[in-house]
Each structure stands twice: as C-alpha cells, then as structure tokens.
Design a protein around this motif. Structure first.
Motif, PDB file in Angstrom:
ATOM      1  N   ASP A   1      37.044 -46.768  15.278  1.00  0.00           N
ATOM      2  CA  ASP A   1      37.969 -45.911  14.536  1.00  0.00           C
ATOM      3  C   ASP A   1      38.309 -44.697  15.392  1.00  0.00           C
ATOM      4  N   ARG A   2      39.457 -44.118  15.144  1.00  0.00           N
ATOM      5  CA  ARG A   2      39.876 -42.912  15.870  1.00  0.00           C
ATOM      6  C   ARG A   2      40.341 -41.866  14.867  1.00  0.00           C
ATOM      7  N   ASN A   3      40.002 -40.616  15.147  1.00  0.00           N
ATOM      8  CA  ASN A   3      40.468 -39.547  14.259  1.00  0.00           C
ATOM      9  C   ASN A   3      41.808 -39.015  14.748  1.00  0.00           C
ATOM     10  N   GLU A   4      42.258 -37.938  14.131  1.00  0.00           N
ATOM     11  CA  GLU A   4      43.575 -37.390  14.476  1.00  0.00           C
ATOM     12  C   GLU A   4      43.639 -36.872  15.905  1.00  0.00           C
ATOM     13  N   ASN A   5      42.467 -36.583  16.485  1.00  0.00           N
ATOM     14  CA  ASN A   5      42.418 -36.127  17.881  1.00  0.00           C
ATOM     15  C   ASN A   5      42.156 -37.269  18.866  1.00  0.00           C
ATOM     16  N   ASN A   6      42.251 -38.506  18.356  1.00  0.00           N
ATOM     17  CA  ASN A   6      42.067 -39.712  19.159  1.00  0.00           C
ATOM     18  C   ASN A   6      40.638 -39.867  19.693  1.00  0.00           C
ATOM     19  N   VAL A   7      39.683 -39.275  18.983  1.00  0.00           N
ATOM     20  CA  VAL A   7      38.271 -39.405  19.355  1.00  0.00           C
ATOM     21  C   VAL A   7      37.700 -40.644  18.692  1.00  0.00           C
ATOM     22  N   ARG A   8      37.095 -41.513  19.494  1.00  0.00           N
ATOM     23  CA  ARG A   8      36.521 -42.753  18.968  1.00  0.00           C
ATOM     24  C   ARG A   8      35.228 -42.489  18.195  1.00  0.00           C
ATOM     25  N   SER A   9      35.011 -43.276  17.158  1.00  0.00           N
ATOM     26  CA  SER A   9      33.725 -43.267  16.460  1.00  0.00           C
ATOM     27  C   SER A   9      33.298 -44.711  16.238  1.00  0.00           C
ATOM     28  N   TYR A  10      31.972 -44.931  16.294  1.00  0.00           N
ATOM     29  CA  TYR A  10      31.426 -46.280  16.274  1.00  0.00           C
ATOM     30  C   TYR A  10      30.410 -46.422  15.148  1.00  0.00           C
ATOM     31  N   THR A  11      30.283 -47.641  14.647  1.00  0.00           N
ATOM     32  CA  THR A  11      29.311 -47.928  13.600  1.00  0.00           C
ATOM     33  C   THR A  11      27.954 -48.255  14.218  1.00  0.00           C
ATOM     34  N   SER A  12      26.932 -48.286  13.358  1.00  0.00           N
ATOM     35  CA  SER A  12      25.601 -48.668  13.827  1.00  0.00           C
ATOM     36  C   SER A  12      25.598 -50.105  14.330  1.00  0.00           C
ATOM     37  N   GLU A  13      26.399 -50.971  13.683  1.00  0.00           N
ATOM     38  CA  GLU A  13      26.481 -52.369  14.122  1.00  0.00           C
ATOM     39  C   GLU A  13      27.072 -52.459  15.526  1.00  0.00           C
ATOM     40  N   GLU A  14      28.046 -51.615  15.828  1.00  0.00           N
ATOM     41  CA  GLU A  14      28.640 -51.626  17.167  1.00  0.00           C
ATOM     42  C   GLU A  14      27.665 -51.083  18.208  1.00  0.00           C
ATOM     43  N   LEU A  15      26.850 -50.094  17.810  1.00  0.00           N
ATOM     44  CA  LEU A  15      25.813 -49.610  18.714  1.00  0.00           C
ATOM     45  C   LEU A  15      24.818 -50.722  19.016  1.00  0.00           C
ATOM     46  N   GLN A  16      24.395 -51.442  17.989  1.00  0.00           N
ATOM     47  CA  GLN A  16      23.459 -52.546  18.208  1.00  0.00           C
ATOM     48  C   GLN A  16      24.070 -53.605  19.120  1.00  0.00           C
ATOM     49  N   LYS A  17      25.344 -53.909  18.919  1.00  0.00           N
ATOM     50  CA  LYS A  17      26.023 -54.893  19.769  1.00  0.00           C
ATOM     51  C   LYS A  17      26.040 -54.421  21.218  1.00  0.00           C
TER      52      LYS A  17
END
Length: 289
Positions: A28-44
């Motif tokens: 996901d990206r916020n209005e400033n185009n900063v990415r955020s990741y889920t715990s599942e993506e961290l595990q992957k």
C-alpha cells in the motif's frame, strides 16, 4: 521499506527491483507515496531472503506460490541452515508479539541443536541484531522486552533442570553475578549463571542495578569470591575507570577476591586494577573457569 531492509538484511534498492521486476509484493502507498507492508509480506520476504542466501535465484523463487515457497523453505531447513531460519522466525515473532511462533521455532531448533548451541548460534546474534534495529528505530524497547522475556524463560527452564540433578558442588570458588547500577540487561549474565552451574560451581545471582557499596556485605561469605559483571550500557565510557577503581577500593582491597568483567562497555577501560580481569566474550570467560 527501511524497516524491511533492517529486518531482512536485503537492501531497499534490491527490494524495489524485486517488486518491479517480479511483483513479489503489492504494498500500500500513502499520499506521500510511502510504501507500507503487512506482516504476511514481511514473513514472505524473510523466507525469500533465507532461500536466496542459500543459493536460490530470485527469478526462480518469484515463480513459487505461497505454499510452494513455504515448502521449499522447509525442504532447505537442515542442521546447517537451522540457525539462519530460526533467526528470521524469532525476528518475526518479536515484531508481531507472537509467542506461539517463538516456541515453534525454538522447538524445531531443539531437534538439531543443544541449548548451548542455540544460545551461541541464534540468541546472541539475535540480541546483537536487536540492538542495531533499536538504534535504527525499526523496533521499540517493548519488542526487546518481549523477546528477552521468552529467552529468559528458556534459560530458567534449563537452570531448573540443572538444580534438580545430583552433583558434587565445587567449593574452591564462589561466583557472585551482578549488574552495575542502572544496568538492566541481564540475559548475558543469566547465561553465565547457567554455564557455571553446568560446571558444578556455586553461584549467587544478584541481578540488575546493584550498587558497589552493597557488595561490601558479600566479602566475608567465602574466602575466594569471583565477582562477575556484564557491562552492556553501564558504566558509561567516561565513568568506567572510576567505577573499577571504586570497586577495587571498596570490595577487593586486602582480599583474594576477583572481579571479572565483560560486555560492550569494557572497550572503554583504559586501566585494570589488581584483581580485575577483562574478557572479550562469554566463551573467553568460560575458558578461564
């Protein structure tokens, strides 16, 4: 993105390339185009980093679905790779406050490693890495407290088993384990207690934040005391020489007692008084026992 880099050891630039070329994540990206990741993506990512570290190319890994990825990780798991995978799983457990994952990873390790090997090969590197992650603001003190409490549980369990065994206690020396004032990082000291008990020595464990003045009450309980302390953040670099001088004057003077010190702060020692020894690691200290 920076947190992913710190937790996985994979450079942010590399993660971005993998995202763009292989679409391994959809952050996901916020209005400033900063990415955020889920715990599942961290595990992957941790699983991908594990496989990549053991020779699998990202182009091949990216073709796997989630179940295939996990299956390949399990197939790659061996005594040789167990510490690397466990380190990733412990970090994930810490990040998500997942007690079940911690115990699962630990029990898997116990099938191929002794407790001593787990502590040296996994817990010590984990704690070192936690210190770096804390400095980069990837983790908070609450994460450290969570994982440290779980490691302590394992230490207490192993020590309890030692106490229950019949053994001939060595009486030639008595070890007094303590941390200096305002020092609260006791895991290393607890592990030393476990190692000394394994070697059939008597141990008095005083724990964290002990004033030097209080240790004067210990000097008459045994003719040969070995005080042992672990300096992780205290005494400060500017105060450590004064601390050792004070300890020498108040506790060691005119006795046969000794003080053994180790930990990060000992690098700032410029002078060792008589009866004081400095050690660079737990292993080095244990060779002296």
């Amino acid at each position: 993105m920076k947190d992913l880099e710190n937790l996985s050891g994979i450079k942010a630039h590399t993660i971005r390339i993998w995202e763009k070329r292989y679409e391994i994540f959809t952050p996901d990206r916020n209005e400033n185009n900063v990415r955020s990741y889920t715990s599942e993506e961290l595990q992957k990512l941790l699983n991908i980093a594990f496989l990549n570290r053991f020779g699998y190319k990202i182009s091949k890994i990216a073709q796997l679905n989630e179940s295939q990825l996990v299956q390949l990780v399990q197939q790659t798991y061996s005594q040789k790779t167990s510490a690397t995978l466990a380190l990733s799983e412990f970090k994930l457990a810490m990040f998500n406050f997942d007690t079940e994952l911690f115990h699962k990873a630990y029990n898997q390790l116990k099938e191929v490693k002794t407790f001593d090997a787990i502590f040296f090969d996994v817990f010590i590197p984990l704690l070192d890495e936690i210190g770096l992650l804390w400095q980069t603001a990837t983790l908070k003190p609450v994460h450290e407290h969570f994982i440290s409490s779980l490691v302590k549980q394992k230490l207490f369990f192993e020590m309890e088993n030692l106490y229950l065994k019949v053994k001939d206690v060595k009486e030639d020396r008595l070890f007094v384990l303590f941390l200096p004032l305002n020092e609260i990082h006791e895991l290393g000291l607890l592990f030393l207690q476990y190692q000394l008990l394994k070697r059939d020595y008597r141990v008095v464990f005083l724990g964290e934040s002990v004033p030097v003045e209080d240790l004067q009450f210990m000097v008459d309980i045994h003719p040969n005391l070995v005080f042992v302390s672990y300096f992780t953040v205290q005494p400060s670099a500017s105060e450590i020489d004064n601390y050792l001088s004070q300890f020498s004057d108040l506790v060691l003077k005119e006795t046969s007692h000794e003080l053994w010190v180790l930990g990060q702060q000992t690098q700032y020692i410029s002078k060792l008084n008589a009866g004081i020894q400095q050690f660079m690691s737990i292993q080095e200290l244990l060779h002296q026992v």
